[in-house]
Design a protein around this motif. Structure first.
Motif, PDB file in Angstrom:
ATOM      1  N   VAL A  29       0.849  -1.264   0.013  1.00 30.22           N
ATOM      2  CA  VAL A  29      -0.096   0.019   0.011  1.00 30.22           C
ATOM      3  C   VAL A  29       0.979   1.108  -0.044  1.00 30.22           C
ATOM      4  O   VAL A  29       0.652   2.189  -0.712  1.00 30.22           O
ATOM      5  N   LYS A  30       1.734   1.253   0.763  1.00 29.68           N
ATOM      6  CA  LYS A  30       2.980   2.368   0.808  1.00 29.68           C
ATOM      7  C   LYS A  30       4.036   2.108   1.482  1.00 29.68           C
ATOM      8  O   LYS A  30       4.062   1.271   2.301  1.00 29.68           O
ATOM      9  N   LYS A  56       7.645  -1.633  10.724  1.00 33.19           N
ATOM     10  CA  LYS A  56       8.429  -0.864  10.648  1.00 33.19           C
ATOM     11  C   LYS A  56       9.378  -1.205   9.745  1.00 33.19           C
ATOM     12  O   LYS A  56       9.991  -2.339   9.501  1.00 33.19           O
ATOM     13  N   LEU A  57      10.325  -0.247   9.310  1.00 31.55           N
ATOM     14  CA  LEU A  57      11.507  -0.517   8.379  1.00 31.55           C
ATOM     15  C   LEU A  57      12.858   0.012   9.036  1.00 31.55           C
ATOM     16  O   LEU A  57      12.559   1.204   9.654  1.00 31.55           O
ATOM     17  N   LEU A 116       8.410   3.044   7.805  1.00 30.07           N
ATOM     18  CA  LEU A 116       7.415   2.159   7.932  1.00 30.07           C
ATOM     19  C   LEU A 116       6.845   1.847   6.411  1.00 30.07           C
ATOM     20  O   LEU A 116       6.773   2.719   5.553  1.00 30.07           O
ATOM     21  N   ALA A 117       5.903   0.636   6.620  1.00 30.72           N
ATOM     22  CA  ALA A 117       5.329   0.210   5.361  1.00 30.72           C
ATOM     23  C   ALA A 117       4.054  -0.315   5.659  1.00 30.72           C
ATOM     24  O   ALA A 117       3.897  -0.704   6.582  1.00 30.72           O
ATOM     25  N   VAL A 118       2.943  -0.251   4.968  1.00 25.84           N
ATOM     26  CA  VAL A 118       1.744  -0.600   4.953  1.00 25.84           C
ATOM     27  C   VAL A 118       1.626  -1.670   3.784  1.00 25.84           C
ATOM     28  O   VAL A 118       1.615  -1.289   2.611  1.00 25.84           O
ATOM     29  N   VAL A 119       1.212  -2.950   4.232  1.00 26.70           N
ATOM     30  CA  VAL A 119       1.112  -4.031   3.162  1.00 26.70           C
ATOM     31  C   VAL A 119      -0.204  -4.911   3.431  1.00 26.70           C
ATOM     32  O   VAL A 119      -0.689  -5.055   4.527  1.00 26.70           O
ATOM     33  N   GLN A 120      -0.626  -5.574   2.374  1.00 27.16           N
ATOM     34  CA  GLN A 120      -1.416  -6.564   2.316  1.00 27.16           C
ATOM     35  C   GLN A 120      -0.997  -8.001   2.928  1.00 27.16           C
ATOM     36  O   GLN A 120       0.498  -8.202   2.559  1.00 27.16           O
ATOM     37  N   PRO A 121      -1.709  -8.929   3.317  1.00 22.83           N
ATOM     38  CA  PRO A 121      -1.039 -10.062   3.642  1.00 22.83           C
ATOM     39  C   PRO A 121      -0.160 -11.007   2.605  1.00 22.83           C
ATOM     40  O   PRO A 121       0.489 -11.764   2.901  1.00 22.83           O
ATOM     41  N   LEU A 149      -5.875  -2.240  14.697  1.00 27.43           N
ATOM     42  CA  LEU A 149      -5.124  -2.374  15.959  1.00 27.43           C
ATOM     43  C   LEU A 149      -3.790  -1.846  15.899  1.00 27.43           C
ATOM     44  O   LEU A 149      -3.292  -1.671  14.794  1.00 27.43           O
ATOM     45  N   GLY A 150      -3.198  -1.043  16.949  1.00 29.85           N
ATOM     46  CA  GLY A 150      -2.097  -0.438  16.672  1.00 29.85           C
ATOM     47  C   GLY A 150      -2.131   0.749  15.682  1.00 29.85           C
ATOM     48  O   GLY A 150      -3.099   1.454  15.744  1.00 29.85           O
ATOM     49  N   GLY A 151      -0.913   0.936  15.214  1.00 30.05           N
ATOM     50  CA  GLY A 151      -1.017   2.116  14.305  1.00 30.05           C
ATOM     51  C   GLY A 151       0.100   2.469  13.593  1.00 30.05           C
ATOM     52  O   GLY A 151       0.793   1.508  13.024  1.00 30.05           O
ATOM     53  N   GLN A 152       0.620   3.776  13.442  1.00 27.62           N
ATOM     54  CA  GLN A 152       2.035   3.979  12.564  1.00 27.62           C
ATOM     55  C   GLN A 152       2.787   4.663  13.579  1.00 27.62           C
ATOM     56  O   GLN A 152       3.930   5.386  13.099  1.00 27.62           O
ATOM     57  N   THR A 153       2.755   4.361  14.773  1.00 24.67           N
ATOM     58  CA  THR A 153       3.723   5.092  15.930  1.00 24.67           C
ATOM     59  C   THR A 153       4.741   4.010  16.368  1.00 24.67           C
ATOM     60  O   THR A 153       4.340   2.756  16.348  1.00 24.67           O
TER      61      THR A 153
END
Length: 466
Positions: free
Chosen positions: A106-107, A220-221, A114-119, A187-191
């Protein structure tokens, strides 16, 4: 016993098509057979799925779960089917839900690291994309070229780099999860820090799809380390001496990203395949790699190798040579598996750092006592011992001596205050050991958590906890 069925297979499929209109729903025998058992699992499932469903969006997931609730059908999540503990094998009349097509990054956000991904995103695919902006995705299971982030999250997969960067859970910041009742949780977030409420994010990491279906993961990256890559290898008199050297390296402030111990049987296999002579100088080899390093680390490793009388020492900060030396850690696999007459089973037993040599020596003795072929490696930085047991590939059933060896290794691991699964998770293979591993009170609490989040026990039943 006479049974009057309330519904037919056709009824279920018709409901599925309405509830998950964008999903690919397969019921043909060839597709069902293809997905019946995990590719690398020890247990082969005798059960037949009712349908194999490839979802294309979150609404498909909700529709499949609604259908499962309506007809009281088990749901087995699967992506790449690379579980080594038979964690996503078929169950009778189950709906298998594949998230393989939910495979978008996703990004990747360099600013927030960080990265946002699908499974369905493959582990190494994410790492390669992160590398393009000077970052890395650290968790590195041996299956990273073909296992998915979703599967890694469901099993809390580890790898050699866990010594420096932690396992999958240490990189997961947030999840989107759909519960059995259809509720969608964020759940959780981007922090990088979050202390509000209970830590539900990491309750789902490693839950093997038994509590909910993960549809998005925020990870996280890390920056790619500056400095030289250093790698070293040395052969030691025995595993106890190697363990002392490994302890000295851990305490020296070198922060390795790889520290792997190989036993005598592995050295003999490598010598045979590659025409080397490592086993002539000792019973154990240690392979070390340090990322982003300096001359002080190089000197410290040389001192420790000398202090413990390391033989055939290889140590360099030249990138090309370092990669070659670090490659010795993986060279064990072609050496072991070159024996085409055998089939193999590898486990992931993790003990306190001071006990890994004890367990490796015990494994070697078990091989002798039970007349079983056994090779043992260990991540000497986190205590994860990998016994690889082989037996005749033509045997229809696993020999009693192999089963006895595995059971003894499990009991010994627990006796040493360890865990019988450090990074592969539980699946169907180890679920019967829940009470022995966790104790009765924790076992009961786990069952209560399962019942709270999945009261009909539809999600991947008989896995993780039995």
């Amino acid at each position: 016993m006479t049974v009057f069925p309330a519904f037919s297979k056709d009824d279920v499929i018709a409901t599925l098509k309405q509830a998950a209109p964008n999903a690919d729903i397969d019921t043909d025998a060839n597709t069902i057979a293809k997905h019946q058992s995990d590719q690398d699992g020890l247990i082969q499932s005798p059960d037949q799925l009712l349908a194999y469903i490839t979802v294309n969006d979150k609404d498909d997931v909700k529709g499949v779960l609604a259908t499962a609730r309506q007809y009281h059908l088990p749901v087995v999540p699967q992506t790449t089917a690379s579980s080594v503990v038979s964690g996503s094998n078929a169950l009778s009349n189950a709906l298998m839900i594949s998230t393989a097509k939910l495979n978008q990054i996703v990004k990747i956000d360099p600013e927030d690291q960080l990265a946002v991904v699908q499974p369905g995103v493959i582990n190494n695919q994410l790492n390669q994309e992160a590398n393009k902006v000077g970052l890395l995705y650290a968790p590195d299971p041996g299956s990273r070229t073909f296992s998915s982030i979703g599967g890694n999250t469901n099993t809390n997969a580890g790898g050699a780099a866990a010594l420096r960067y932690g396992t999958t859970k240490d990189s997961v910041l947030g999840l989107t999860v759909i519960l059995a009742d259809g509720r969608e949780l964020h759940l959780g977030g981007q922090t990088y820090k979050d202390s509000f409420g209970y830590d539900l994010t990491h309750l789902f990491v490693g839950s093997e799809g038994t509590l909910g279906i993960v549809t998005e993961i925020t990870v996280k990256l890390f920056p790619i380390p500056l400095g030289k890559t250093i790698a070293g290898a040395a052969v030691f008199k025995d595993m106890n001496t190697l363990a002392k050297a490994a302890s000295a390296i851990r305490r020296a402030g070198t922060y390795p990203s790889l520290m792997q111990a190989l036993d005598r049987n592995i050295l003999l296999a490598m010598d045979k395949l590659n025409n080397t002579n490592y086993a002539n100088d000792g019973d154990a080899m240690l392979v070390v790699k340090v990322d982003g390093s300096n001359e002080q680390v190089l000197a410290a490793l040389q001192t420790i190798f000398d202090q413990y009388n390391g033989q055939q020492v290889q140590l360099t900060d030249d990138d090309k040579k370092a990669n070659s030396i670090a490659g010795l850690a993986m060279a064990m696999f072609p050496a072991i598996y070159s024996d085409q007459s055998k089939q193999f089973f590898m486990s992931d037993l993790t003990v306190p750092l001071s006990k890994f040599a004890t367990l490796m020596n015990y494994a070697r003795q078990q091989g002798i006592d039970n007349d079983v072929t056994i090779f043992t490696a260990c991540y000497a930085g986190d205590g994860t011992v990998h016994p690889i047991i082989g037996w005749d590939k033509n045997d229809e059933h696993i020999p009693a001596a192999v089963i006895n060896t595995v059971e003894n290794l499990y009991h010994k691991t627990i006796e040493l205050n360890g865990t019988i699964t450090g990074e592969y998770s539980v699946g169907a293979l180890k679920a019967a050991w829940t009470n022995q591993q966790l104790g009765s009170n924790v076992d009961y609490l786990q069952q209560q958590i399962k019942s709270l989040l999945d009261p009909m026990h539809l999600l991947n039943p008989k896995r993780k906890i039995n």
